[in-house]
Design a protein around this motif. Structure first.
Motif, mmCIF file in Angstrom:
data_model
loop_
_atom_site.group_PDB
_atom_site.id
_atom_site.type_symbol
_atom_site.label_atom_id
_atom_site.label_comp_id
_atom_site.label_asym_id
_atom_site.label_seq_id
_atom_site.Cartn_x
_atom_site.Cartn_y
_atom_site.Cartn_z
ATOM 1 N N ARG A 75 56.494 -11.569 81.389
ATOM 2 C CA ARG A 75 55.299 -11.072 80.706
ATOM 3 C C ARG A 75 55.626 -10.701 79.251
ATOM 4 O O ARG A 75 54.865 -10.978 78.340
ATOM 5 C CB ARG A 75 54.698 -9.901 81.461
ATOM 6 C CG ARG A 75 54.192 -10.306 82.855
ATOM 7 C CD ARG A 75 53.691 -9.132 83.658
ATOM 8 N NE ARG A 75 52.397 -8.661 83.229
ATOM 9 C CZ ARG A 75 51.243 -9.257 83.494
ATOM 10 N NH1 ARG A 75 51.223 -10.363 84.193
ATOM 11 N NH2 ARG A 75 50.112 -8.742 83.056
ATOM 12 N N GLU A 79 54.216 -12.386 75.712
ATOM 13 C CA GLU A 79 53.726 -11.572 74.592
ATOM 14 C C GLU A 79 54.496 -11.876 73.315
ATOM 15 O O GLU A 79 53.900 -12.006 72.243
ATOM 16 C CB GLU A 79 53.845 -10.082 74.919
ATOM 17 C CG GLU A 79 52.843 -9.603 75.926
ATOM 18 C CD GLU A 79 52.922 -8.099 76.166
ATOM 19 O OE1 GLU A 79 53.535 -7.383 75.348
ATOM 20 O OE2 GLU A 79 52.358 -7.657 77.174
ATOM 21 N N ASN A 80 55.812 -12.000 73.416
ATOM 22 C CA ASN A 80 56.642 -12.288 72.238
ATOM 23 C C ASN A 80 56.294 -13.641 71.623
ATOM 24 O O ASN A 80 56.268 -13.781 70.399
ATOM 25 C CB ASN A 80 58.121 -12.246 72.594
ATOM 26 C CG ASN A 80 58.627 -10.847 72.840
ATOM 27 O OD1 ASN A 80 57.983 -9.863 72.492
ATOM 28 N ND2 ASN A 80 59.791 -10.746 73.461
ATOM 29 N N ILE A 82 53.386 -15.130 71.795
ATOM 30 C CA ILE A 82 52.079 -14.975 71.141
ATOM 31 C C ILE A 82 52.238 -14.257 69.801
ATOM 32 O O ILE A 82 51.559 -14.591 68.822
ATOM 33 C CB ILE A 82 51.090 -14.240 72.069
ATOM 34 C CG1 ILE A 82 50.740 -15.142 73.265
ATOM 35 C CG2 ILE A 82 49.833 -13.811 71.310
ATOM 36 C CD1 ILE A 82 49.965 -14.458 74.376
ATOM 37 N N ASP A 83 53.160 -13.302 69.718
ATOM 38 C CA ASP A 83 53.405 -12.575 68.464
ATOM 39 C C ASP A 83 54.172 -13.412 67.428
ATOM 40 O O ASP A 83 54.168 -13.083 66.243
ATOM 41 C CB ASP A 83 54.209 -11.299 68.731
ATOM 42 C CG ASP A 83 53.386 -10.224 69.414
ATOM 43 O OD1 ASP A 83 52.142 -10.259 69.291
ATOM 44 O OD2 ASP A 83 53.991 -9.352 70.066
ATOM 45 N N ASP A 166 46.082 -10.137 70.127
ATOM 46 C CA ASP A 166 45.826 -9.188 71.218
ATOM 47 C C ASP A 166 44.895 -9.804 72.264
ATOM 48 O O ASP A 166 45.084 -9.616 73.462
ATOM 49 C CB ASP A 166 45.232 -7.890 70.679
ATOM 50 C CG ASP A 166 46.236 -7.097 69.857
ATOM 51 O OD1 ASP A 166 47.453 -7.218 70.127
ATOM 52 O OD2 ASP A 166 45.803 -6.360 68.958
ATOM 53 N N LYS A 169 46.892 -12.215 74.391
ATOM 54 C CA LYS A 169 47.718 -11.505 75.371
ATOM 55 C C LYS A 169 46.884 -11.054 76.561
ATOM 56 O O LYS A 169 47.276 -11.255 77.709
ATOM 57 C CB LYS A 169 48.398 -10.293 74.717
ATOM 58 C CG LYS A 169 49.480 -10.649 73.749
ATOM 59 C CD LYS A 169 50.015 -9.387 73.107
ATOM 60 C CE LYS A 169 50.797 -9.694 71.860
ATOM 61 N NZ LYS A 169 51.205 -8.474 71.160
ATOM 62 N N ARG A 170 45.733 -10.460 76.275
ATOM 63 C CA ARG A 170 44.873 -10.011 77.377
ATOM 64 C C ARG A 170 44.447 -11.201 78.233
ATOM 65 O O ARG A 170 44.500 -11.148 79.455
ATOM 66 C CB ARG A 170 43.642 -9.281 76.838
ATOM 67 C CG ARG A 170 43.927 -7.875 76.352
ATOM 68 C CD ARG A 170 42.646 -7.092 76.078
ATOM 69 N NE ARG A 170 41.696 -7.775 75.206
ATOM 70 C CZ ARG A 170 41.740 -7.732 73.873
ATOM 71 N NH1 ARG A 170 42.680 -7.039 73.251
ATOM 72 N NH2 ARG A 170 40.833 -8.372 73.153
ATOM 73 N N TYR A 172 45.796 -14.315 78.589
ATOM 74 C CA TYR A 172 46.858 -15.003 79.315
ATOM 75 C C TYR A 172 47.536 -14.112 80.348
ATOM 76 O O TYR A 172 47.975 -14.585 81.384
ATOM 77 C CB TYR A 172 47.887 -15.600 78.355
ATOM 78 C CG TYR A 172 47.442 -16.945 77.862
ATOM 79 C CD1 TYR A 172 47.803 -18.097 78.521
ATOM 80 C CD2 TYR A 172 46.613 -17.058 76.751
ATOM 81 C CE1 TYR A 172 47.363 -19.344 78.097
ATOM 82 C CE2 TYR A 172 46.169 -18.283 76.314
ATOM 83 C CZ TYR A 172 46.544 -19.431 76.993
ATOM 84 O OH TYR A 172 46.102 -20.647 76.579
ATOM 85 N N LEU A 173 47.622 -12.829 80.078
ATOM 86 C CA LEU A 173 48.311 -11.956 81.023
ATOM 87 C C LEU A 173 47.371 -11.409 82.088
ATOM 88 O O LEU A 173 47.818 -11.017 83.158
ATOM 89 C CB LEU A 173 49.046 -10.852 80.287
ATOM 90 C CG LEU A 173 50.198 -11.396 79.435
ATOM 91 C CD1 LEU A 173 50.794 -10.302 78.568
ATOM 92 C CD2 LEU A 173 51.266 -12.061 80.287
#
Length: 179
Positions: A75, A79-80, A82-83, A166, A169-170, A172-173
Motif C-alpha cells: 500500500r 502511494e509512493n 502516485i507521489d 490524493d 490514492k483514495r 486505488y487503495l
C-alpha cells in the motif's frame, strides 16, 4: 558553481525550453557565461552534452528514489508511486522538461524504460499483494494516469493537479482491501 556545472544547467534549461535541435552550442555557452571552446573542451559536441545530461539526470533520479524500490508494504509502495511525479517535477523540472521535449529520441526512451521497468514490476506485484482484481491492467492504467499527470505538472499550474494525487490514492487503495 564551476564552469562545467554552469554549462550543464544552461543546457538543461535551454533543451527543456527550446528543444535539442533549436539550441546551439553557442547559445548554451553564452547562457552559461563561458566560451563555446570551453563547452567543447568539456563535452566535445552538443550530442555528447545531451547524452551526458540524460545519463546523469537518470542517475540522480534513480539514486534519489532508490527507497521506493525497496518498500515492502504494498500500500505504501502504491502511494509512493502516485507521489513520484510530484516529487520528480519538483526536484528536477528542467531535466523532465528536456526529457519530455526529446522523448522520441532512442537514448531518452532507453533510459526512461530502464527507470520505469522496475517500478512497473513492483507496482504490479503490489496490486497482486493487496488483492486487486486485475493487477496488470490496474498497473497499466495507473502508470498511464501518472505519465499524464507528470506531463501536466511540467507545464500546467492548475491547483487541481495537486489534489489529484490524493484522489488517486483514495481511488486505488479503496478498491483493495488492507491485508
Amino acid at each position: 558553481m564551476t564552469s562545467h556545472s554552469k554549462i550543464e544547467q544552461a543546457a538543461l534549461q535551454l533543451f527543456g525550453e527550446r528543444g535539442y535541435d533549436s539550441t546551439s552550442t553557442l547559445l548554451i555557452a553564452k547562457s552559461a557565461g563561458v566560451s563555446e571552446a570551453l563547452l567543447f573542451k568539456y563535452f566535445q559536441s552538443k550530442e555528447k552534452l545531451f547524452e551526458y545530461l540524460i545519463k546523469q539526470g537518470f542517475r540522480r533520479i534513480v539514486e534519489a528514489n532508490r527507497g521506493i524500490l525497496t518498500e515492502q508494504n504494498p500500500r505504501v509502495l502504491i502511494e509512493n508511486v502516485i507521489d513520484l511525479p510530484y516529487k520528480l517535477v519538483h526536484d528536477e523540472p528542467d531535466f523532465w522538461k528536456m526529457q519530455d521535449k526529446e522523448f522520441n529520441r532512442p537514448l531518452v526512451q532507453k533510459y526512461f524504460q530502464r527507470f520505469m521497468s522496475p517500478i512497473d514490476n513492483l507496482l504490479q506485484q503490489a496490486f497482486k499483494d493487496v488483492g486487486a482484481d486485475d493487477a496488470e491492467m490496474t498497473t497499466q492504467l495507473l502508470l498511464l494516469i501518472i505519465q499524464s499527470l507528470w506531463r501536466n505538472l511540467l507545464y500546467e499550474h492548475d491547483p487541481h493537479l495537486q489534489k489529484l494525487g490524493d484522489h488517486l490514492k483514495r481511488t486505488y487503495l479503496q478498491r483493495t482491501p488492507a491485508k
